[in-house]
Design a protein around this motif. Sequence first.
Motif, PDB file in Angstrom:
ATOM      1  N   ARG A  28      -5.594  -3.303  -5.880  1.00  0.00           N
ATOM      2  CA  ARG A  28      -5.199  -2.374  -4.816  1.00  0.00           C
ATOM      3  C   ARG A  28      -6.313  -1.392  -4.480  1.00  0.00           C
ATOM      4  O   ARG A  28      -6.482  -1.010  -3.327  1.00  0.00           O
ATOM      5  CB  ARG A  28      -3.949  -1.594  -5.237  1.00  0.00           C
ATOM      6  CG  ARG A  28      -2.731  -2.455  -5.458  1.00  0.00           C
ATOM      7  CD  ARG A  28      -1.792  -2.423  -4.314  1.00  0.00           C
ATOM      8  NE  ARG A  28      -1.191  -1.102  -4.196  1.00  0.00           N
ATOM      9  CZ  ARG A  28      -0.815  -0.577  -3.036  1.00  0.00           C
ATOM     10  NH1 ARG A  28      -0.966  -1.236  -1.927  1.00  0.00           N
ATOM     11  NH2 ARG A  28      -0.278   0.612  -2.995  1.00  0.00           N
ATOM     12  N   SER A  29      -7.039  -0.932  -5.485  1.00  0.00           N
ATOM     13  CA  SER A  29      -8.124   0.010  -5.215  1.00  0.00           C
ATOM     14  C   SER A  29      -9.096   0.061  -6.390  1.00  0.00           C
ATOM     15  O   SER A  29      -8.730  -0.228  -7.520  1.00  0.00           O
ATOM     16  CB  SER A  29      -7.580   1.414  -4.931  1.00  0.00           C
ATOM     17  OG  SER A  29      -6.950   1.941  -6.083  1.00  0.00           O
ATOM     18  N   VAL A  30     -10.331   0.429  -6.052  1.00  0.00           N
ATOM     19  CA  VAL A  30     -11.366   0.711  -7.046  1.00  0.00           C
ATOM     20  C   VAL A  30     -11.925   2.069  -6.650  1.00  0.00           C
ATOM     21  O   VAL A  30     -12.472   2.222  -5.557  1.00  0.00           O
ATOM     22  CB  VAL A  30     -12.481  -0.355  -7.034  1.00  0.00           C
ATOM     23  CG1 VAL A  30     -13.572   0.003  -8.039  1.00  0.00           C
ATOM     24  CG2 VAL A  30     -11.913  -1.740  -7.309  1.00  0.00           C
ATOM     25  N   THR A  31     -11.749   3.060  -7.514  1.00  0.00           N
ATOM     26  CA  THR A  31     -12.097   4.435  -7.165  1.00  0.00           C
ATOM     27  C   THR A  31     -13.055   5.029  -8.192  1.00  0.00           C
ATOM     28  O   THR A  31     -12.799   4.957  -9.395  1.00  0.00           O
ATOM     29  CB  THR A  31     -10.827   5.308  -7.101  1.00  0.00           C
ATOM     30  OG1 THR A  31      -9.885   4.699  -6.217  1.00  0.00           O
ATOM     31  CG2 THR A  31     -11.141   6.707  -6.622  1.00  0.00           C
ATOM     32  N   LYS A  32     -14.138   5.622  -7.719  1.00  0.00           N
ATOM     33  CA  LYS A  32     -15.059   6.336  -8.611  1.00  0.00           C
ATOM     34  C   LYS A  32     -14.447   7.678  -8.967  1.00  0.00           C
ATOM     35  O   LYS A  32     -13.913   8.362  -8.103  1.00  0.00           O
ATOM     36  CB  LYS A  32     -16.411   6.524  -7.938  1.00  0.00           C
ATOM     37  CG  LYS A  32     -17.432   7.169  -8.855  1.00  0.00           C
ATOM     38  CD  LYS A  32     -18.827   6.942  -8.351  1.00  0.00           C
ATOM     39  CE  LYS A  32     -19.893   7.579  -9.207  1.00  0.00           C
ATOM     40  NZ  LYS A  32     -19.711   7.598 -10.623  1.00  0.00           N
ATOM     41  N   THR A  33     -14.504   8.040 -10.237  1.00  0.00           N
ATOM     42  CA  THR A  33     -13.975   9.320 -10.719  1.00  0.00           C
ATOM     43  C   THR A  33     -15.093  10.092 -11.420  1.00  0.00           C
ATOM     44  O   THR A  33     -16.217   9.593 -11.534  1.00  0.00           O
ATOM     45  CB  THR A  33     -12.826   9.096 -11.716  1.00  0.00           C
ATOM     46  OG1 THR A  33     -13.348   8.497 -12.907  1.00  0.00           O
ATOM     47  CG2 THR A  33     -11.738   8.211 -11.117  1.00  0.00           C
ATOM     48  N   GLU A  34     -14.772  11.269 -11.921  1.00  0.00           N
ATOM     49  CA  GLU A  34     -15.766  12.063 -12.661  1.00  0.00           C
ATOM     50  C   GLU A  34     -16.200  11.380 -13.948  1.00  0.00           C
ATOM     51  O   GLU A  34     -17.320  11.570 -14.412  1.00  0.00           O
ATOM     52  CB  GLU A  34     -15.197  13.447 -12.980  1.00  0.00           C
ATOM     53  CG  GLU A  34     -15.059  14.355 -11.785  1.00  0.00           C
ATOM     54  CD  GLU A  34     -14.530  15.722 -12.165  1.00  0.00           C
ATOM     55  OE1 GLU A  34     -14.516  16.055 -13.373  1.00  0.00           O
ATOM     56  OE2 GLU A  34     -14.133  16.458 -11.255  1.00  0.00           O
ATOM     57  N   THR A  35     -15.302  10.591 -14.543  1.00  0.00           N
ATOM     58  CA  THR A  35     -15.598   9.975 -15.837  1.00  0.00           C
ATOM     59  C   THR A  35     -15.882   8.482 -15.764  1.00  0.00           C
ATOM     60  O   THR A  35     -16.178   7.863 -16.784  1.00  0.00           O
ATOM     61  CB  THR A  35     -14.435  10.205 -16.820  1.00  0.00           C
ATOM     62  OG1 THR A  35     -13.251   9.643 -16.257  1.00  0.00           O
ATOM     63  CG2 THR A  35     -14.236  11.674 -17.097  1.00  0.00           C
ATOM     64  N   GLY A  36     -15.765   7.880 -14.585  1.00  0.00           N
ATOM     65  CA  GLY A  36     -16.010   6.446 -14.480  1.00  0.00           C
ATOM     66  C   GLY A  36     -15.364   5.845 -13.251  1.00  0.00           C
ATOM     67  O   GLY A  36     -15.514   6.360 -12.143  1.00  0.00           O
ATOM     68  N   TYR A  37     -14.592   4.776 -13.462  1.00  0.00           N
ATOM     69  CA  TYR A  37     -13.907   4.083 -12.367  1.00  0.00           C
ATOM     70  C   TYR A  37     -12.462   3.812 -12.733  1.00  0.00           C
ATOM     71  O   TYR A  37     -12.156   3.503 -13.894  1.00  0.00           O
ATOM     72  CB  TYR A  37     -14.598   2.741 -12.054  1.00  0.00           C
ATOM     73  CG  TYR A  37     -15.860   2.916 -11.259  1.00  0.00           C
ATOM     74  CD1 TYR A  37     -15.848   2.842  -9.875  1.00  0.00           C
ATOM     75  CD2 TYR A  37     -17.071   3.164 -11.892  1.00  0.00           C
ATOM     76  CE1 TYR A  37     -17.004   3.009  -9.137  1.00  0.00           C
ATOM     77  CE2 TYR A  37     -18.237   3.328 -11.162  1.00  0.00           C
ATOM     78  CZ  TYR A  37     -18.196   3.249  -9.788  1.00  0.00           C
ATOM     79  OH  TYR A  37     -19.339   3.420  -9.063  1.00  0.00           O
ATOM     80  N   ASP A  38     -11.584   3.935 -11.742  1.00  0.00           N
ATOM     81  CA  ASP A  38     -10.177   3.570 -11.880  1.00  0.00           C
ATOM     82  C   ASP A  38      -9.932   2.349 -11.000  1.00  0.00           C
ATOM     83  O   ASP A  38     -10.343   2.325  -9.834  1.00  0.00           O
ATOM     84  CB  ASP A  38      -9.250   4.695 -11.422  1.00  0.00           C
ATOM     85  CG  ASP A  38      -9.258   5.890 -12.357  1.00  0.00           C
ATOM     86  OD1 ASP A  38      -9.684   5.738 -13.516  1.00  0.00           O
ATOM     87  OD2 ASP A  38      -8.835   6.977 -11.921  1.00  0.00           O
TER      88      ASP A  38
END
Length: 111
Positions: free
Chosen positions: A20-30
Amino acid sequence: MTSKGNPEFELEFDEKLWIRSVTKTETGYDIVIARKEFLCYVCFQNDPLSIKAGGKVIPVSSISKERPWDLKNGNILWEQMYSFNTTDKPEFLLMDGFQYIKTYNKKISIS
C-alpha cells in the motif's frame, strides 16, 4: 517519499498481497502491506520479514497491529505496517515468513 499506486503481487495458490505504501521516516522506512485474512505473517521470530537495501538484508524492527482495509465492494483486506531501521531505500521485500499452508520464499521488487 511514498510509493505510488497499490502494487499487487500474486503468490502461489492465487493468493495476493498489496504494498500500500513505502514511507521514509526519521528512523528508516515503513512499508504497509495488505492481504487477505488467511494469508498471514506467522513466523516473525523463525522466518523474519526483511528488505534488501544498500546491498544489505535489513530485518523488520516492528510490526503494527493489523487493521481492516474496506474496499467498499464487499471485500475487506487486512493491512499492517512493517518498520525497518535503515537509511538506504528498500529495493526488495524478502518474505520468508508469509505463509498460506506453506512458506513462499519470494523476493519482490519495490518500485
